[in-house]
Scaffold this motif. Structure first.
Motif, PDB file in Angstrom:
ATOM      1  N   ASN A 192      -9.950   2.282  18.062  1.00  0.00           N
ATOM      2  CA  ASN A 192      -8.714   2.723  18.704  1.00  0.00           C
ATOM      3  C   ASN A 192      -8.952   3.879  19.666  1.00  0.00           C
ATOM      4  O   ASN A 192      -8.017   4.604  20.007  1.00  0.00           O
ATOM      5  CB  ASN A 192      -7.686   3.132  17.651  1.00  0.00           C
ATOM      6  N   SER A 240      -2.677   7.788  11.867  1.00  0.00           N
ATOM      7  CA  SER A 240      -2.910   6.666  10.952  1.00  0.00           C
ATOM      8  C   SER A 240      -1.943   6.681   9.781  1.00  0.00           C
ATOM      9  O   SER A 240      -1.814   5.670   9.075  1.00  0.00           O
ATOM     10  CB  SER A 240      -4.351   6.711  10.432  1.00  0.00           C
ATOM     11  N   ASN A 241      -1.259   7.813   9.549  1.00  0.00           N
ATOM     12  CA  ASN A 241      -0.291   7.881   8.455  1.00  0.00           C
ATOM     13  C   ASN A 241       1.094   7.385   8.866  1.00  0.00           C
ATOM     14  O   ASN A 241       2.054   7.477   8.103  1.00  0.00           O
ATOM     15  CB  ASN A 241      -0.192   9.301   7.905  1.00  0.00           C
ATOM     16  N   PHE A 281      -0.075  -1.691  16.341  1.00  0.00           N
ATOM     17  CA  PHE A 281      -0.063  -0.340  15.800  1.00  0.00           C
ATOM     18  C   PHE A 281       1.365   0.078  15.488  1.00  0.00           C
ATOM     19  O   PHE A 281       2.273  -0.144  16.299  1.00  0.00           O
ATOM     20  CB  PHE A 281      -0.670   0.648  16.797  1.00  0.00           C
ATOM     21  N   SER A 326     -10.608   6.078  14.032  1.00  0.00           N
ATOM     22  CA  SER A 326     -11.276   4.795  14.207  1.00  0.00           C
ATOM     23  C   SER A 326     -11.807   4.677  15.624  1.00  0.00           C
ATOM     24  O   SER A 326     -11.079   4.920  16.598  1.00  0.00           O
ATOM     25  CB  SER A 326     -10.310   3.646  13.903  1.00  0.00           C
ATOM     26  N   ASP A 382      -6.522   7.909  16.205  1.00  0.00           N
ATOM     27  CA  ASP A 382      -6.951   8.187  14.840  1.00  0.00           C
ATOM     28  C   ASP A 382      -8.466   8.344  14.864  1.00  0.00           C
ATOM     29  O   ASP A 382      -9.073   8.457  15.931  1.00  0.00           O
ATOM     30  CB  ASP A 382      -6.489   7.098  13.860  1.00  0.00           C
ATOM     31  N   SER A 415       1.850   0.981   8.521  1.00  0.00           N
ATOM     32  CA  SER A 415       0.907   0.397   7.582  1.00  0.00           C
ATOM     33  C   SER A 415      -0.269  -0.191   8.325  1.00  0.00           C
ATOM     34  O   SER A 415      -0.122  -0.742   9.413  1.00  0.00           O
ATOM     35  CB  SER A 415       1.593  -0.696   6.751  1.00  0.00           C
ATOM     36  N   SER A 416      -1.443  -0.112   7.748  1.00  0.00           N
ATOM     37  CA  SER A 416      -2.617  -0.710   8.368  1.00  0.00           C
ATOM     38  C   SER A 416      -2.532  -2.233   8.353  1.00  0.00           C
ATOM     39  O   SER A 416      -3.150  -2.902   9.175  1.00  0.00           O
ATOM     40  CB  SER A 416      -3.886  -0.259   7.627  1.00  0.00           C
ATOM     41  N   SER A 442      -1.292  -3.730  11.656  1.00  0.00           N
ATOM     42  CA  SER A 442      -2.094  -3.704  12.873  1.00  0.00           C
ATOM     43  C   SER A 442      -2.616  -5.087  13.241  1.00  0.00           C
ATOM     44  O   SER A 442      -2.935  -5.345  14.389  1.00  0.00           O
ATOM     45  CB  SER A 442      -3.272  -2.742  12.699  1.00  0.00           C
ATOM     46  N   GLU A 443      -2.671  -5.994  12.255  1.00  0.00           N
ATOM     47  CA  GLU A 443      -3.162  -7.339  12.573  1.00  0.00           C
ATOM     48  C   GLU A 443      -2.138  -8.113  13.390  1.00  0.00           C
ATOM     49  O   GLU A 443      -2.483  -9.022  14.117  1.00  0.00           O
ATOM     50  CB  GLU A 443      -3.480  -8.096  11.282  1.00  0.00           C
ATOM     51  N   GLU A 447       0.823  -1.198   0.000  1.00  0.00           N
ATOM     52  CA  GLU A 447       0.000   0.000   0.000  1.00  0.00           C
ATOM     53  C   GLU A 447       0.867   1.262   0.000  1.00  0.00           C
ATOM     54  O   GLU A 447       2.008   1.253   0.474  1.00  0.00           O
ATOM     55  CB  GLU A 447      -0.915  -0.009   1.227  1.00  0.00           C
ATOM     56  N   ARG A 504       2.454   5.303  18.517  1.00  0.00           N
ATOM     57  CA  ARG A 504       1.087   5.667  18.855  1.00  0.00           C
ATOM     58  C   ARG A 504       1.092   6.358  20.213  1.00  0.00           C
ATOM     59  O   ARG A 504       1.271   5.711  21.255  1.00  0.00           O
ATOM     60  CB  ARG A 504       0.180   4.431  18.893  1.00  0.00           C
TER      61      ARG A 504
END
Length: 783
Positions: free
Chosen positions: A595, A512-513, A525, A592, A590, A516-517, A520-521, A462, A550
């Motif tokens: 979070n 959030s920038n 974070f 979300s 962020d 990478s998202s 997070s899995e 991404e 974070r």
């Protein structure tokens, strides 16, 4: 009676073997059958001291001979010799006389090291050498005895023929070693035996053409106690440790291990102590794993471990902790001293630091080898440069200044993940105010971070913002006091109340920038941040997340307090802490909602310790989630420890499914229900000989045992034997949990046999048995 002075021979055979921490009762019992030295040991060379001879009759033929008859007693310092007949004969010239003493009709000798008896002896009064026949000896102050048909006594060594040695007490012939020839080197503190036979109850069970045994405090190369047993996973196994004393500051232990289900495994550890530090290298290697349930492509299984700590040039420190294994299932399939299946990862870390009174700087590298099946693993921080500066008492002594700064590069094995450099500055000013009523700390801090990020190497990676700047100010006010009631509501006890209030403010910034998202899995974070577990003391932390990627907004009050009770001797007997965070605004990182904190308050967190008396202790913690309106975490430990190693410990821990889902990453969540586990550990010394350990942990939610262990050891003065049975939950490769039948257990039986008395170690074996298992014993109390 007349007294005459001559120089007699020193007789010192077999000194102490390895010293160690002993179990007082068994050790004292064993020493009852050991002769003790009474008196003050003589310092210096005993051969230079005068000799006193007392006898019923004496006949002197100067200068050629002298004969002493009837209850002859010879004393020289700590040495004491008795016989019925002693004859001294002098030959040679006047300038070079040769003087020998001959003892017939039996001789008894005692000093601070050894007691012995013999049928006859010849003593060279000039060279201090001697020859004895039919010797029966016993060590003084420690276990060890034996016999010899012929014994040559020399200044450095003792040579015995047709000799025996055992650490068993008189009247107990449980084991002994017989050798055609035994040479005891008093400088190297070792006994060498040729054509040696090991006897059990007088029956030969083992023969070797050469054998060494230690006879002093020095470490000696040789065989250590083997491990024998069986396991449903490994089959029958035998591990034989071989100790190699390379030098005073180097040694190694090599352990060949045979497992009938797997094959041969070679393990080893090398320890060193040099001017550059101390540490150890360790390795484990199985060339071809024959275990049928192992489905990995690489049948070669191995481990490498390096630990090093050094302090040099006064201000420099070097720390290394590196562990790497061949595959993710290694610690699930093998018992190792360098990792556990419960850890979930192996650490690979090195750090070089320099310290000064007002600052320190360090250069480090860290990465993790994880053992789950996630496609995207954690980031490695390599290199990482940290700088800390401290200065207290600035601005006329009112302010304390601190600066933390860091530069670090993050990389990932996955081509989907971005890489980044992170540069961070964190200056802070603290104004401490205190008087007799309490204290207030006012702190201002600034988080200034710059990221230089690069997109992952894969075409499917991404897009990511290349340059990110984040500046966050922070203000914290922390007030606390101690209120003392010398007469509490409990007679004989004083009580303190220690309320604490903290206000924390930090503005919101969308982060959030950063990173990478996709990550997070796995990690949660960013590059190195994860959500911290909450307890009472964490309520007063500055941040909700570890790491620096974070930093959540904060506009909150934390209320908490501790009460303590002290007995009349000022010993703390009980404490209880309770706290909660009240959010003026939600804490978020962020846009979300996942979070962000929900509700107006955090969970209630409580902790307590209670030293009921000198034998009973209790500790517990509890967390009530106001958002879920239910208990989220709880644990409790009750321990009874009347004396020594005897103990009974009961444990309980609970984690709700909702708490797990909200606070753990999806890859880490393998439960679809609450965690409820109950455990018990019992360790008890029964008399002076028996020691038993039992451990049972049960998963209430699954209604299945997690681990079961029962071990017993029988100890005597010269041998011990132990047996342990263990059954614990494990897993198979590619295992899927469909129903209760998909729970796999490994069952193992371990046997240990030890020869005792070669050292002062008379421990019962409880500590060793408590340290084994998935959940080894930990003393949890801090009162």
């Amino acid at each position: 009676m007349k007294k005459y002075c001559y120089t007699l021979l020193s007789v010192s055979v077999l000194a102490a073997c390895y010293s160690g921490q002993a179990s007082a009762n068994l050790r004292q019992q064993c020493l009852l059958g050991v002769p003790q030295f009474h008196g003050e040991p003589v310092q210096g060379d005993p051969n230079s001291l005068p000799v006193y001879i007392e006898a019923d009759r004496a006949e002197l033929n100067q200068p050629t001979s002298a004969r002493y008859e009837g209850d002859v007693e010879v004393k020289q310092g700590n040495r004491y010799l008795t016989t019925q007949s002693l004859e001294v004969i002098q030959t040679g010239t006047e300038q070079n006389p040769v003087r020998n003493a001959y003892v017939k009709g039996g001789v008894t000798y005692k000093d601070d090291l050894i007691n012995l008896t013999g049928s006859a002896a010849r003593l060279d009064l000039d060279s201090k050498d001697g020859d004895l026949s039919n010797v029966d000896y016993q060590l003084v102050g420690r276990q060890g005895r034996g016999t010899a048909e012929e014994t040559e006594l020399r200044s450095r060594y003792r040579l015995m023929r047709n000799a025996t040695f055992t650490s068993c007490l008189p009247g107990d012939d449980a084991w002994s070693v017989y050798a055609k020839e035994m040479r005891q080197d008093l400088e190297d503190e070792v006994a060498e035996m040729w054509h040696a036979r090991f006897l059990v109850r007088g029956v030969p069970v083992f023969y070797t053409p050469y054998l060494q045994l230690p006879i002093g405090d020095r470490r000696r190369s040789g065989l250590l106690i083997p491990e024998v047993g069986s396991s449903s996973r490994d089959g029958y196994f035998y591990a034989q440790p071989i100790y190699w004393n390379i030098a005073p500051n180097y040694d190694a232990t090599i352990i060949p291990k045979y497992m009938s289900h797997r094959g041969w495994q070679l393990n080893g550890e090398f320890r060193y102590l040099t001017l550059l530090g101390e540490g150890r290298f360790a390795g484990e290697y199985l060339g071809d794993d024959r275990y049928t349930d192992y489905v990995g492509e690489n049948r070669s299984r191995h481990l490498f471990h390096w630990a090093h700590n050094a302090a040099f040039w006064n201000n420099w420190r070097l720390n290394v902790n590196y562990t790497k294994v061949s595959d993710k299932r290694y610690f699930s399939d093998f018992d190792s001293n360098y990792g556990s299946s419960t850890d979930g990862y192996a650490t690979q870390f090195v750090k070089l630091s320099y310290f000064q009174p007002n600052y320190n700087i360090s250069l480090s590298a860290r990465q993790f080898q994880v053992f789950d099946e996630s496609d995207i693993g954690p980031y490695r921080a390599m290199p990482q440069l940290d700088f800390n500066y401290y200065r207290n008492g600035i601005a006329d002594g009112r302010l304390d200044f601190k600066l933390f700064s860091q530069a670090v590069r993050f990389d990932n094995d996955s081509n989907l993940m971005p890489t980044a450099w992170r540069f961070h500055l964190e200056p802070s000013l603290n104004l401490p105010l205190a008087n007799q009523y309490g204290s207030v700390n006012i702190e201002t801090k600034l988080y200034a971070t710059h990221y230089n990020q690069r997109k992952g190497r894969s075409d499917r990676a991404e897009d990511i913002q290349r340059s990110v700047n984040r500046v966050l100010p922070q203000v914290k006010v922390d007030a606390q006091t101690v209120l003392v009631d010398q007469k509490s509501f409990i007679d004989g006890y004083s009580q303190t109340l220690e309320p604490r209030v903290q206000y924390l403010y930090r503005p919101y910034k969308d982060q959030s920038n950063i990173g990478s998202s996709l990550n997070s899995e796995y990690l949660g974070f960013g590059y190195d941040s994860t959500l911290l577990q909450q307890d009472y003391f964490s309520l007063f932390r500055d941040r909700r997340y570890s790491g620096l990627d974070r930093i959540a907004s904060a506009n909150q009050f934390t209320f908490g307090g501790t009460t303590r009770f002290f007995d009349e001797n000022a010993n703390e007997r009980f404490n209880f802490s309770l706290g909660q965070i009240l959010y003026v605004n939600h804490s978020r990182i962020d846009n979300s909602a996942e979070n962000s904190t929900s509700g107006r308050s955090s969970s209630w967190a409580a902790e307590a310790n209670w030293k009921i008396n000198d034998q009973w202790n209790w500790r517990g913690s509890y967390q009530y989630d106001t958002r879920l309106d239910e208990t989220s975490l709880a644990n409790s430990t009750l321990e009874y420890n009347p004396s020594g190693n005897n103990l009974i410990q009961l444990n309980y821990r609970f984690a709700s499914q909702a708490y797990i889902d909200q606070n753990l990453t999806r890859s880490a969540n393998r439960y679809n229900q609450d965690i409820q586990q109950l455990g018990a550990t019992v360790a008890w010394e029964i008399g002076n000989h028996w020691a038993m350990v039992g451990r049972y942990y049960h998963d209430i939610a699954l209604n299945k045992p997690i681990e079961q262990y029962l071990g017993a050891q029988y100890n005597t003065c010269c041998w011990s034997v132990g047996v342990g049975y263990r059954r614990y939950v494990t897993s198979k490769a590619n295992q899927e949990y469909k129903d209760d039948k998909d729970t796999f257990y490994d069952r193992s039986i371990l046997f240990t046999v030890e020869l005792r008395g070669l050292s002062n170690n008379h421990n019962s074996g409880i500590s060793r048995m408590l340290g084994k298992g998935l959940l080894p014993y930990v003393k949890p109390f801090d009162l």
